[in-house]
Write a protein that holds these residues in place. Structure first.
Motif, short mmCIF file in Angstrom:
data_model
loop_
_atom_site.label_atom_id
_atom_site.label_comp_id
_atom_site.label_asym_id
_atom_site.label_seq_id
_atom_site.Cartn_x
_atom_site.Cartn_y
_atom_site.Cartn_z
N VAL A 35 0.95 -1.15 -0.15
CA VAL A 35 0.07 -0.08 -0.10
C VAL A 35 0.77 1.17 0.03
CG1 VAL A 35 -1.82 1.35 1.21
CG2 VAL A 35 -1.83 -1.20 1.25
N VAL A 36 0.78 2.13 -1.15
CA VAL A 36 1.61 3.30 -1.13
C VAL A 36 0.73 4.35 -1.23
CG1 VAL A 36 3.49 2.10 -2.08
CG2 VAL A 36 1.77 3.13 -3.49
N ASN A 37 1.19 5.51 -0.75
CA ASN A 37 0.63 6.90 -1.10
C ASN A 37 0.60 7.61 -2.29
OD1 ASN A 37 -0.39 7.02 1.93
ND2 ASN A 37 1.84 7.97 2.33
N SER A 38 -0.33 8.22 -2.66
CA SER A 38 -0.45 8.83 -4.18
C SER A 38 0.78 9.90 -4.12
CB SER A 38 -1.65 9.38 -3.98
OG SER A 38 -1.79 10.38 -5.49
N SER A 39 1.40 9.84 -5.05
CA SER A 39 2.79 10.68 -5.41
C SER A 39 3.84 10.10 -5.01
CB SER A 39 2.15 12.07 -4.89
OG SER A 39 1.47 12.77 -5.61
N SER A 40 3.81 9.02 -4.30
CA SER A 40 5.33 8.56 -3.89
C SER A 40 5.83 7.64 -4.87
CB SER A 40 4.83 7.69 -2.53
OG SER A 40 3.86 6.54 -2.75
N GLN A 64 2.64 -7.07 -20.47
CA GLN A 64 4.05 -6.59 -20.33
C GLN A 64 4.22 -5.16 -20.37
OE1 GLN A 64 6.86 -8.59 -23.39
NE2 GLN A 64 8.39 -7.14 -22.68
N MET A 65 5.22 -4.81 -19.24
CA MET A 65 5.42 -3.35 -19.13
C MET A 65 6.71 -2.94 -20.09
SD MET A 65 4.69 -2.80 -14.78
CE MET A 65 4.73 -1.17 -15.25
N LYS A 66 6.56 -1.58 -20.41
CA LYS A 66 7.77 -1.13 -21.13
C LYS A 66 8.20 0.36 -20.42
CE LYS A 66 7.30 -3.90 -24.65
NZ LYS A 66 8.63 -4.87 -24.90
N PRO A 67 9.46 0.73 -20.57
CA PRO A 67 9.84 1.98 -19.85
C PRO A 67 8.91 3.01 -20.50
CG PRO A 67 11.73 0.61 -20.48
CD PRO A 67 10.37 -0.07 -21.21
N ALA A 68 8.49 3.92 -19.60
CA ALA A 68 7.58 5.16 -20.10
C ALA A 68 8.30 6.23 -19.10
CB ALA A 68 6.39 4.90 -20.24
N SER A 69 7.50 7.31 -19.45
CA SER A 69 7.67 8.40 -18.61
C SER A 69 7.11 8.11 -17.06
CB SER A 69 6.69 9.40 -19.12
OG SER A 69 6.72 10.60 -18.08
N GLY A 70 8.15 8.17 -16.08
CA GLY A 70 7.77 7.78 -14.72
C GLY A 70 8.09 6.44 -14.44
N ILE A 71 8.33 5.55 -15.38
CA ILE A 71 8.41 4.23 -15.19
C ILE A 71 9.71 3.56 -15.79
CG2 ILE A 71 7.37 1.82 -15.90
CD1 ILE A 71 4.60 3.07 -16.35
N SER A 72 10.53 3.11 -14.86
CA SER A 72 11.88 2.55 -15.08
C SER A 72 11.94 1.03 -14.90
CB SER A 72 12.80 3.44 -14.30
OG SER A 72 12.68 4.70 -14.41
N LEU A 73 12.51 0.46 -15.76
CA LEU A 73 12.94 -1.09 -15.57
C LEU A 73 14.31 -1.04 -15.49
CD1 LEU A 73 10.46 -2.41 -18.37
CD2 LEU A 73 10.17 -2.13 -15.84
N LEU A 74 15.11 -1.33 -14.11
CA LEU A 74 16.61 -1.24 -14.18
C LEU A 74 17.20 -2.63 -14.34
CD1 LEU A 74 16.33 0.87 -10.98
CD2 LEU A 74 16.26 1.68 -13.37
N LEU A 79 11.77 -2.46 -10.76
CA LEU A 79 10.68 -1.72 -11.40
C LEU A 79 10.54 -0.43 -10.60
CD1 LEU A 79 8.25 -1.22 -13.33
CD2 LEU A 79 7.01 -2.53 -11.63
N ILE A 80 10.58 0.83 -11.05
CA ILE A 80 10.38 2.03 -10.11
C ILE A 80 9.32 2.76 -10.82
CG2 ILE A 80 11.39 4.10 -9.42
CD1 ILE A 80 14.09 2.86 -9.12
N ILE A 81 8.42 3.22 -10.13
CA ILE A 81 7.19 4.00 -10.85
C ILE A 81 7.39 5.33 -10.00
CG2 ILE A 81 4.94 4.30 -11.08
CD1 ILE A 81 4.65 1.41 -11.52
N ASP A 82 7.57 6.40 -10.76
CA ASP A 82 7.66 7.76 -9.88
C ASP A 82 6.42 8.46 -9.89
OD1 ASP A 82 10.44 7.79 -9.50
OD2 ASP A 82 10.64 8.46 -11.62
N LYS A 85 0.05 7.07 -9.13
CA LYS A 85 -1.34 7.55 -9.17
C LYS A 85 -2.43 6.22 -8.99
CE LYS A 85 -0.86 8.26 -14.09
NZ LYS A 85 0.73 7.86 -14.13
N LYS A 86 -3.44 6.74 -9.03
CA LYS A 86 -4.58 5.57 -8.91
C LYS A 86 -4.73 4.52 -10.06
CE LYS A 86 -8.49 4.20 -6.68
NZ LYS A 86 -8.30 3.48 -5.35
N ASP A 87 -4.22 5.08 -11.13
CA ASP A 87 -4.12 4.26 -12.52
C ASP A 87 -2.82 3.11 -12.21
OD1 ASP A 87 -6.24 5.59 -13.64
OD2 ASP A 87 -4.75 6.64 -14.94
N ASP A 88 -2.14 3.23 -11.32
CA ASP A 88 -1.00 2.24 -11.01
C ASP A 88 -1.18 1.33 -10.44
OD1 ASP A 88 0.88 3.85 -12.51
OD2 ASP A 88 1.04 5.12 -10.99
#
Length: 103
Positions: A35-40, A64-74, A79-82, A85-88
């Motif tokens: 459980v994470v806070n919005s904007s975290s 399958q996820m792809k790198p995008a704005s705010g989504i990093s696959l290292l 997996l990092i999502i900056d 938001k609710k859509d995540d």
């Protein structure tokens, strides 16, 4: 073993050979519910082992996820999502594969 032709000194060199067996990927640590806070920032790590080193693919709700704005696959299998938001919201999974198998 070799013999130096100039001073007749015996030269020896040794090596230790270790053969690593190939093995299918296996999970070292399961992902857990978060459980994470919005904007975290969300940081998920796919902890798997295998030989050769498995290739990691991330999925969200089966896609399958792809790198995008705010989504990093290292490269360290994270997996990092900056700015989460609710859509995540959804089911995230990582799949590991190498020439021997999948996990």
């Amino acid at each position: 073993t070799g013999r130096n032709r100039y001073n007749k000194q015996v030269v020896e060199r040794f090596t230790n050979l270790v053969v690593i067996e190939k093995e299918a990927p296996h999970v070292v640590q399961e992902l857990s519910e978060l459980v994470v806070n919005s904007s975290s920032t969300l940081h998920l790590e796919c902890k798997v082992n295998g030989t050769p080193t498995p290739t990691i693919t991330w999925f969200k709700n089966g896609y399958q996820m792809k790198p995008a704005s705010g989504i990093s696959l290292l490269v360290n299998n994270s997996l990092i999502i900056d700015r989460v938001k609710k859509d995540d919201e959804g089911l995230y999974e990582c799949k590991a594969s190498n020439e021997i198998g999948r996990a």
